[in-house]
Scaffold this active site. Structure first.
Site, mmCIF file in Angstrom:
data_model
loop_
_atom_site.group_PDB
_atom_site.id
_atom_site.type_symbol
_atom_site.label_atom_id
_atom_site.label_comp_id
_atom_site.label_asym_id
_atom_site.label_seq_id
_atom_site.Cartn_x
_atom_site.Cartn_y
_atom_site.Cartn_z
ATOM 1 N N TYR B 437 0.810 -1.239 0.000
ATOM 2 C CA TYR B 437 0.000 0.000 0.000
ATOM 3 C C TYR B 437 0.837 1.280 0.000
ATOM 4 O O TYR B 437 2.039 1.227 0.185
ATOM 5 C CB TYR B 437 -1.112 -0.024 1.042
ATOM 6 C CG TYR B 437 -0.851 -0.112 2.522
ATOM 7 C CD1 TYR B 437 0.370 0.129 3.105
ATOM 8 C CD2 TYR B 437 -1.925 -0.422 3.372
ATOM 9 C CE1 TYR B 437 0.529 0.062 4.482
ATOM 10 C CE2 TYR B 437 -1.779 -0.492 4.752
ATOM 11 C CZ TYR B 437 -0.550 -0.250 5.300
ATOM 12 O OH TYR B 437 -0.407 -0.310 6.645
ATOM 13 N N GLU B 438 0.200 2.379 -0.257
ATOM 14 C CA GLU B 438 0.886 3.669 -0.501
ATOM 15 C C GLU B 438 1.866 3.576 -1.673
ATOM 16 O O GLU B 438 2.917 4.224 -1.656
ATOM 17 C CB GLU B 438 1.622 4.162 0.750
ATOM 18 C CG GLU B 438 0.740 4.548 1.908
ATOM 19 C CD GLU B 438 -0.319 5.574 1.554
ATOM 20 O OE1 GLU B 438 -0.097 6.354 0.618
ATOM 21 O OE2 GLU B 438 -1.370 5.583 2.204
ATOM 22 N N GLY B 439 1.517 2.825 -2.688
ATOM 23 C CA GLY B 439 2.414 2.628 -3.828
ATOM 24 C C GLY B 439 3.256 1.399 -3.599
ATOM 25 O O GLY B 439 4.060 1.368 -2.670
#
Lengths: 596, 596
Positions: B437-439
């Site tokens: 997550y978050e890229g």
């Protein structure tokens, strides 16, 4: 997430690389190439259509223990009945007890499929083949007559009861007791933990092979004996009789393989019979150890294959972002993520590790067959040395690989990989145990260095290195393979030098054995796969040179071999440097100072 | 499994390596060394005694959704109330809205503790700080007055609503719509997935920051705007008012962070207000991106620390087998497993990765503070470049590291590592999401190469390399440190050469950007940690030279630095060789042939 057995690749490995037809002829087992292909197709159907669909639901449903009875996940009983009825259970069993005597080389392909379809399901039957082997080799005629037939058919399953709370890796600490009884049997008392399939509702009876100590046994591992302790004592007519005084006290709540019952087994003066000689239990158990460890290796391989299949299909369908060189599918909202180099790097890492390991699995299975079935006793001995060398590699490398590949599968799915319904994260959770059970991978590495390498001063490993050197020499003249042969030749020299250094360091300082074990095993594993990839490339080039109707298939093999050499094999450089870092930097910090 | 914040090591990093006292003076925030120490001690108490005990039970209990209402695990509400009441929520918030204005350098230590104590618990508040930042920088005065105070105090939490089923990494595919309304607000319609804490019962209100498209917006990422969409619309007196037309449609069943509600959020003409300018949503969102990615990095670090603590205590207690050099604890039945070199290898790998990452976390936090708070605008710009370079490293390297360390923790526990009650496998499951997550970490690596390296032709990375070269030069004369300085100097040369090669290859062929991204990021990360380990060793040697009362502590630092250089840093050799393998071998295989 569906599963389809990789039949084309299996045929490539079995026929084109290792000529299973000639192998069967040598073993004189009545099988041929067509029969093998037919069996594998049927195996693909059973595992893909019957077993694989149960895997996801079994993870959610899990196993329950009520009043000492274990209920397995919905569908497992039926699938197991088919497993028995259709002869999958008896595939490798000895023919005089109703087995079909299939070679490991064929069985390994089926077992890989079974692991991929559902590791939880396979766990229940996974130790039966090993138990059969131990009983067959060391059991009395009476015991064999009472139990082997049912175990070979799969009507009855087998377990291995080794671990106790205080005795895991270190069996010297084992406390379970065996008291001789007037009737020649023994009363077994003790508590065993982590017993896979120790209790279940799938088979009619469960035959526990239990390690315990006789009253006058010496301390340590030289005082351990092996006993057959059935859940139901066999009646003279072969039916399950009186219930023995043993029970499942608890089942473990685990990270994965939630469909498999991992049991605490309590033996309360249970009736058992000695297998083999008194105090020789460990030696008897070692008979089944190679088989059990090979099977665990196949678990890593099977799960890795399934993760690759899932990741590949997602990478071809999921549209996200454009290729770095511009739109590859301009008619779509975005390109399928397989266009991105880093997604390809992950997929090809999965693919080449899986296919390379499949080659090594067949290579090892062939040696296992030769060890047990070569007509010439001298050749059996040769094969047995090779097996001893390879088993710790197959067990630990395949399972580390399985975990890595399953994790790559999660990563390729992005956020969806973390969601249970897609099934990718389950593969990570399920495979994580394989690095631990049947001897942790650290223990495998210690076995590899201490018993297998130092045991013969490196002779067997040198023989293996010679084999790969000869392979390089044989292919060196082919210009199409130069970029594969050359890096391998360089690495082979490095491997030989490193082997000499490891031997010297280990002889100088026992701490070096443990300090270099894991890195040297990893180093050697990647080299082994490299040698096999060259062999695969050579066979692919042969087919292309001969003019094949499957140009794409063989060209893909060459591409994969190149990827492996350029993008996977370089991992060994770090393993080499790290192990040359030596033991000092591991031992310098006093125990109390780790907490700073 | 308990958790105790590593206060001594945190003080070493904050005071002895980075002089947080001088840092606070420069930032003129009214803090000093003693105050910082006091806060960290209180933070250790809160995280260790209040939050950490909830982690195991929250995993078993999970989260439920009934009639649109989410019930969080037992204890979370109370722990969150303390989090708000005791000012932990407002630590870094802007002072004009009731925040305490703590620098990131101090807050990062607290946040590391919080992640270690319970990632699931932290997820609910984890995006609020970033949302505060985005609103503070880009929101209208009216919006700020209505929402910021409550968000800063933690009474209200914030979320990031980006992802849609078809738009994850690729926000250009985003479809949610925003229709302008007569009152200046917007009606937001669309469905967002993977929204952490999208619905919960812990805070009074939830303020969603939502990306959506205006009716006339251009296609792609240039047509995305950012909206504030509250669960309850703030009344003029600051109380939560009317319920908005948005709801949680489902919660995900995940591999881990089971105590955290990961929600499908449905916006059904919900009332929202534009933050920043129309079509500038991505730029506004990027304000919170650096903070969010730094926080995710700390998640990896926190979980790794907790796994190390668990593994260490087990390794010191578990008795199994004898040392390779003979019994180390002859009075016991076996030796504690910490005597075995391979167990030490695993523990020291955990320890040096965790401590090295902690140094890099403080280094990065310091730059974040300077970017926002240095009195000289030119210095703010300098720091902002350094932050931009470091954030993808911190996010991806720390989270890969966290997963590796958590897996080592499982391995050290053997079979018990796989059993849920011990808590070690939960750390693996919880940390696995941080790599996604978050890229995803692949996207971080692409950002690192494409925006951060190619963006300035390598200038900022060269500046960082100069910094480490100067550090080597400064320590080169100290004979005690020679074995640390020399390998680092050699690697620095190699790093510079490799940087040049990566730049050249990427400029030549865009595919090379994606083909080398992950390996080059990994390579650079290990080098960064090596530089910081040298710095730590230099400070430890300073203390020993000056005559310290903590000889053991500083000597342990030197041992750890040596282990890192000899046993961890060599990992870069493989990354280097693999990336030099180039893009061709990734791109050669046609998509359709992956399935062979």
């Amino acid at each position: 997430m569906s599963y389809q057995a990789p039949l084309r690749d299996m045929r490539f490995v079995l026929h084109e690389m290792f000529d299973v037809g000639a192998h069967c002829e040598l073993l004189d087992n009545g099988l041929d190439r067509e029969l093998v292909d037919g069996v594998l197709e049927e195996a693909a159907r059973y595992t893909g259509e019957v077993v694989a669909p149960l895997n996801r639901s079994s993870d959610e449903e899990g196993v329950t223990l009520v009043d000492g009875k274990v209920t397995t996940p919905t569908g497992f009983r039926d699938a197991y009945q088919q497993y028995v009825d259709n002869g999958w259970a008896s595939m490798t069993g000895p023919t005089q007890y109703g087995g079909q005597g299939f070679p490991q080389m064929v069985a390994a392909s089926f077992h890989e499929m079974l692991m991929a379809a559902s590791l939880s399901f396979r766990v229940y039957s996974g130790l039966t083949e090993g138990a059969v082997l131990a009983l067959y080799k060391h059991g009395s005629e009476e015991l064999k007559n009472s139990y082997l037939g049912k175990m070979v058919s799969g009507s009855w399953t087998g377990t291995m009861c080794l671990t106790e709370p205080q005795a895991g890796t270190d069996l010297a600490l084992l406390r379970s007791k065996a008291e001789p009884q007037a009737d020649g049997s023994y009363a077994i008392t003790g508590s065993k933990i982590f017993i896979s399939g120790g209790e279940q509702d799938m088979s009619e009876n469960i035959v526990h092979l239990v390690l315990a100590r006789l009253p006058d046994a010496p301390a340590g591992v030289k005082g351990i004996s092996l006993f057959l302790v059935p859940k139901y004592i066999a009646k003279s007519n072969g039916a399950p009789g009186e219930k023995n005084t043993l029970s499942c006290g608890a089942i473990e709540h685990k990270m994965g393989i939630k469909g498999a019952a991992t049991c605490v087994m309590n033996f309360d003066g249970a009736k058992g019979w000695l297998i083999g000689s008194a105090n020789q239990g460990l030696a008897c158990m070692f008979t089944m150890m190679n088989d059990a460890r090979f099977q665990v290796g196949l678990q890593g391989l099977g799960i890795a294959e399934r993760s690759y299949q899932g990741a590949l299909s997602y990478a071809r369908e999921r549209l996200q972002s454009r290729a770095l060189t511009g739109a590859a599918a301009p008619d779509k909202a975005a390109d399928p993520i397989i266009v991105h180099p880093d997604v390809r790097r992950m997929l090809l890492t999965q693919k080449t590790l899986v296919e390379g390991s499949r080659m090594l699995s067949a290579y090892t299975a062939r040696q296992l067959d030769l060890e047990h079935g070569h007509p010439d006793p001298a050749e059996r001995k040769v094969a047995s040395k090779r097996v001893a060398l390879l088993i710790p590699i197959v067990k630990s490398f395949f399972t580390d690989m399985g975990q890595e590949v399953a994790s790559l599968g999660v990563q390729i799915y992005g956020g969806h990989g973390y969601i249970r319904e897609w099934g990718m994260e389950q593969l990570m959770r399920d495979s994580r145990i394989t690095q631990i059970y049947e001897g942790t991978n650290g223990i495998q590495a210690l076995d590899f260095i201490r018993r297998k390498l130092l045991g013969d001063g490196g002779a067997e490993l040198n023989a293996l290195q010679d084999e790969f050197a000869a392979l390089c020499d044989a292919q060196a003249g082919r210009s199409e393979l130069t970029d594969l042969v050359e890096p391998l030749q360089e690495r082979l020299h490095e491997w030989r030098d490193l082997t000499a250094e490891v031997l010297a360091a280990s002889n100088r300082d026992p701490q070096e054995i443990g300090a270099c074990s894991v890195d040297f095993l990893q180093y050697s594993s990647y080299l082994l796969l490299a040698g096999l990839w060259l062999q695969a490339a050579a066979r692919a080039q042969d087919a292309l040179d001969a003019g094949t109707g499957e140009v794409d298939f063989y060209t893909a093999k060459l591409h994969s071999a190149r990827f492996y050499m350029r993008r996977v094999l370089p991992r060994v450089s770090s393993h080499r440097e790290m192990l040359l870092g030596g033991a000092d930097c591991l031992m310098a910090l006093p125990e109390a100072h780790f907490a700073f």
